[in-house]
Design a protein around this motif. Structure first.
Motif, PDB file in Angstrom:
ATOM      1  N   GLU A 110      79.294  38.518  57.120  1.00  0.00           N
ATOM      2  CA  GLU A 110      79.225  39.933  56.750  1.00  0.00           C
ATOM      3  C   GLU A 110      79.848  40.148  55.373  1.00  0.00           C
ATOM      4  O   GLU A 110      79.329  40.908  54.553  1.00  0.00           O
ATOM      5  CB  GLU A 110      79.911  40.815  57.799  1.00  0.00           C
ATOM      6  CG  GLU A 110      79.851  42.303  57.483  1.00  0.00           C
ATOM      7  CD  GLU A 110      78.443  42.837  57.250  1.00  0.00           C
ATOM      8  OE1 GLU A 110      78.288  43.709  56.358  1.00  0.00           O
ATOM      9  OE2 GLU A 110      77.487  42.398  57.917  1.00  0.00           O
ATOM     10  N   TYR A 111      80.966  39.500  55.110  1.00  0.00           N
ATOM     11  CA  TYR A 111      81.609  39.578  53.799  1.00  0.00           C
ATOM     12  C   TYR A 111      80.662  39.020  52.726  1.00  0.00           C
ATOM     13  O   TYR A 111      80.516  39.605  51.650  1.00  0.00           O
ATOM     14  CB  TYR A 111      82.925  38.807  53.832  1.00  0.00           C
ATOM     15  CG  TYR A 111      83.826  38.941  52.622  1.00  0.00           C
ATOM     16  CD1 TYR A 111      83.550  39.796  51.558  1.00  0.00           C
ATOM     17  CD2 TYR A 111      84.988  38.185  52.545  1.00  0.00           C
ATOM     18  CE1 TYR A 111      84.394  39.892  50.464  1.00  0.00           C
ATOM     19  CE2 TYR A 111      85.845  38.278  51.453  1.00  0.00           C
ATOM     20  CZ  TYR A 111      85.532  39.128  50.414  1.00  0.00           C
ATOM     21  OH  TYR A 111      86.365  39.216  49.336  1.00  0.00           O
ATOM     22  N   LEU A 112      79.990  37.927  53.037  1.00  0.00           N
ATOM     23  CA  LEU A 112      79.033  37.324  52.099  1.00  0.00           C
ATOM     24  C   LEU A 112      77.915  38.310  51.773  1.00  0.00           C
ATOM     25  O   LEU A 112      77.595  38.527  50.602  1.00  0.00           O
ATOM     26  CB  LEU A 112      78.475  36.027  52.693  1.00  0.00           C
ATOM     27  CG  LEU A 112      77.386  35.304  51.908  1.00  0.00           C
ATOM     28  CD1 LEU A 112      77.849  34.922  50.507  1.00  0.00           C
ATOM     29  CD2 LEU A 112      76.936  34.055  52.678  1.00  0.00           C
ATOM     30  N   ARG A 113      77.325  38.936  52.783  1.00  0.00           N
ATOM     31  CA  ARG A 113      76.256  39.927  52.554  1.00  0.00           C
ATOM     32  C   ARG A 113      76.764  41.090  51.706  1.00  0.00           C
ATOM     33  O   ARG A 113      76.121  41.499  50.740  1.00  0.00           O
ATOM     34  CB  ARG A 113      75.754  40.465  53.896  1.00  0.00           C
ATOM     35  CG  ARG A 113      74.561  39.783  54.445  1.00  0.00           C
ATOM     36  CD  ARG A 113      73.950  40.549  55.619  1.00  0.00           C
ATOM     37  NE  ARG A 113      74.884  40.782  56.699  1.00  0.00           N
ATOM     38  CZ  ARG A 113      75.141  39.919  57.669  1.00  0.00           C
ATOM     39  NH1 ARG A 113      74.525  38.760  57.712  1.00  0.00           N
ATOM     40  NH2 ARG A 113      76.007  40.211  58.616  1.00  0.00           N
ATOM     41  N   SER A 114      77.914  41.623  52.090  1.00  0.00           N
ATOM     42  CA  SER A 114      78.474  42.767  51.356  1.00  0.00           C
ATOM     43  C   SER A 114      78.781  42.417  49.907  1.00  0.00           C
ATOM     44  O   SER A 114      78.571  43.228  49.002  1.00  0.00           O
ATOM     45  CB  SER A 114      79.746  43.260  52.039  1.00  0.00           C
ATOM     46  OG  SER A 114      79.449  43.760  53.305  1.00  0.00           O
ATOM     47  N   LEU A 115      79.280  41.210  49.699  1.00  0.00           N
ATOM     48  CA  LEU A 115      79.620  40.792  48.342  1.00  0.00           C
ATOM     49  C   LEU A 115      78.373  40.634  47.471  1.00  0.00           C
ATOM     50  O   LEU A 115      78.381  41.015  46.294  1.00  0.00           O
ATOM     51  CB  LEU A 115      80.415  39.486  48.366  1.00  0.00           C
ATOM     52  CG  LEU A 115      80.873  38.975  47.007  1.00  0.00           C
ATOM     53  CD1 LEU A 115      81.769  39.995  46.300  1.00  0.00           C
ATOM     54  CD2 LEU A 115      81.598  37.642  47.170  1.00  0.00           C
ATOM     55  N   ILE A 116      77.315  40.098  48.021  1.00  0.00           N
ATOM     56  CA  ILE A 116      76.061  39.977  47.265  1.00  0.00           C
ATOM     57  C   ILE A 116      75.612  41.352  46.788  1.00  0.00           C
ATOM     58  O   ILE A 116      75.256  41.538  45.619  1.00  0.00           O
ATOM     59  CB  ILE A 116      74.972  39.278  48.119  1.00  0.00           C
ATOM     60  CG1 ILE A 116      75.325  37.796  48.301  1.00  0.00           C
ATOM     61  CG2 ILE A 116      73.593  39.441  47.488  1.00  0.00           C
ATOM     62  CD1 ILE A 116      74.487  37.063  49.329  1.00  0.00           C
ATOM     63  N   VAL A 117      75.655  42.333  47.674  1.00  0.00           N
ATOM     64  CA  VAL A 117      75.263  43.697  47.298  1.00  0.00           C
ATOM     65  C   VAL A 117      76.228  44.255  46.260  1.00  0.00           C
ATOM     66  O   VAL A 117      75.812  44.836  45.251  1.00  0.00           O
ATOM     67  CB  VAL A 117      75.189  44.608  48.540  1.00  0.00           C
ATOM     68  CG1 VAL A 117      74.928  46.055  48.140  1.00  0.00           C
ATOM     69  CG2 VAL A 117      74.105  44.109  49.495  1.00  0.00           C
ATOM     70  N   TYR A 118      77.521  44.084  46.475  1.00  0.00           N
ATOM     71  CA  TYR A 118      78.538  44.557  45.518  1.00  0.00           C
ATOM     72  C   TYR A 118      78.271  44.001  44.116  1.00  0.00           C
ATOM     73  O   TYR A 118      78.303  44.732  43.119  1.00  0.00           O
ATOM     74  CB  TYR A 118      79.935  44.150  45.998  1.00  0.00           C
ATOM     75  CG  TYR A 118      81.006  44.336  44.960  1.00  0.00           C
ATOM     76  CD1 TYR A 118      81.583  45.578  44.737  1.00  0.00           C
ATOM     77  CD2 TYR A 118      81.425  43.260  44.168  1.00  0.00           C
ATOM     78  CE1 TYR A 118      82.561  45.750  43.759  1.00  0.00           C
ATOM     79  CE2 TYR A 118      82.400  43.428  43.192  1.00  0.00           C
ATOM     80  CZ  TYR A 118      82.964  44.670  42.993  1.00  0.00           C
ATOM     81  OH  TYR A 118      83.917  44.842  42.016  1.00  0.00           O
ATOM     82  N   VAL A 119      78.014  42.706  44.036  1.00  0.00           N
ATOM     83  CA  VAL A 119      77.763  42.059  42.739  1.00  0.00           C
ATOM     84  C   VAL A 119      76.531  42.663  42.086  1.00  0.00           C
ATOM     85  O   VAL A 119      76.539  42.994  40.900  1.00  0.00           O
ATOM     86  CB  VAL A 119      77.636  40.530  42.919  1.00  0.00           C
ATOM     87  CG1 VAL A 119      77.050  39.870  41.673  1.00  0.00           C
ATOM     88  CG2 VAL A 119      78.994  39.926  43.263  1.00  0.00           C
ATOM     89  N   HIS A 120      75.465  42.851  42.849  1.00  0.00           N
ATOM     90  CA  HIS A 120      74.237  43.407  42.278  1.00  0.00           C
ATOM     91  C   HIS A 120      74.388  44.865  41.852  1.00  0.00           C
ATOM     92  O   HIS A 120      73.686  45.321  40.943  1.00  0.00           O
ATOM     93  CB  HIS A 120      73.087  43.291  43.282  1.00  0.00           C
ATOM     94  CG  HIS A 120      72.618  41.893  43.464  1.00  0.00           C
ATOM     95  ND1 HIS A 120      72.056  41.453  44.631  1.00  0.00           N
ATOM     96  CD2 HIS A 120      72.620  40.821  42.632  1.00  0.00           C
ATOM     97  CE1 HIS A 120      71.732  40.169  44.511  1.00  0.00           C
ATOM     98  NE2 HIS A 120      72.082  39.774  43.303  1.00  0.00           N
TER      99      HIS A 120
END
Length: 183
Positions: A110-120
């Motif tokens: 979940e952290y990985l998914r959220s971080l990908i969105v945050y970065v984008h």
């Protein structure tokens, strides 16, 4: 502050900014060169899931595929190669980045998914720009059919499919837009 060690087969948020918040990319050509050097130095040793280059900072979401010492050294060599070229081009000397690149080990999917969105969403968050159109992030590369260093299939699996990938980003963007006003 002790730096997190880079362990093989683990995911990390790697980021840094210009020393004292200074600009680290003066042009799109600088950003393109940075990505070219990144590919040259990290080839097959680091898997990329997302990235975004802003004028004064950058973000990577990665999985480490080799041993810690080798990957830490290759990142050091990569950053040094970019700084030397940037300094030469801009007739400057000295440090460009803050002392060490930051790294945070990701604890779950979940952290990985959220971080990908945050970065984008960085272009929207910091500049009020449309993240979908921003050229120097991996968002477009993930959606494109063109070949890319980004682990597109693995990213899509994290979001189940392309539609959910897009939905997740737009949903988070709407929340972000509510939180900030851009002028």
């Amino acid at each position: 502050m002790k730096l997190e060690s880079l362990e093989k087969n683990h995911y990390y948020h790697i980021f840094n900014r210009g020393i004292n918040g200074c600009t680290i990319f003066n042009s799109n050509e600088n950003k393109a060169f940075f990505l070219k050097q990144l590919d040259k130095y990290t080839n097959d040793k680091v898997s990329f899931f997302a990235y975004c280059l802003m004028d004064n900072h950058f973000h990577f979401v990665v999985r480490i595929d080799e041993d810690e010492k080798q990957v830490t050294q290759l990142f050091s060599n990569f950053f040094n190669s970019y700084v030397k070229a940037f300094n030469k081009q801009n007739n400057r000397t000295g440090s460009l980045f803050e002392k060490h690149f930051k790294r945070i080990r990701l604890k779950n999917e979940e952290y990985l998914r959220s971080l990908i969105v945050y970065v984008h969403l960085n272009p929207t968050h910091h500049l009020g720009l449309d993240f979908e159109e921003y050229k120097f992030s991996s968002y477009q590369a993930i959606l494109s059919s063109k070949e890319s260093k980004i682990k597109k299939n693995e990213v899509m699996q994290l979001f189940d499919d392309k539609e959910n990938f897009i939905f997740y980003h737009k949903q988070r963007k709407d929340k972000l837009t509510e939180e900030y006003t851009f002028e």
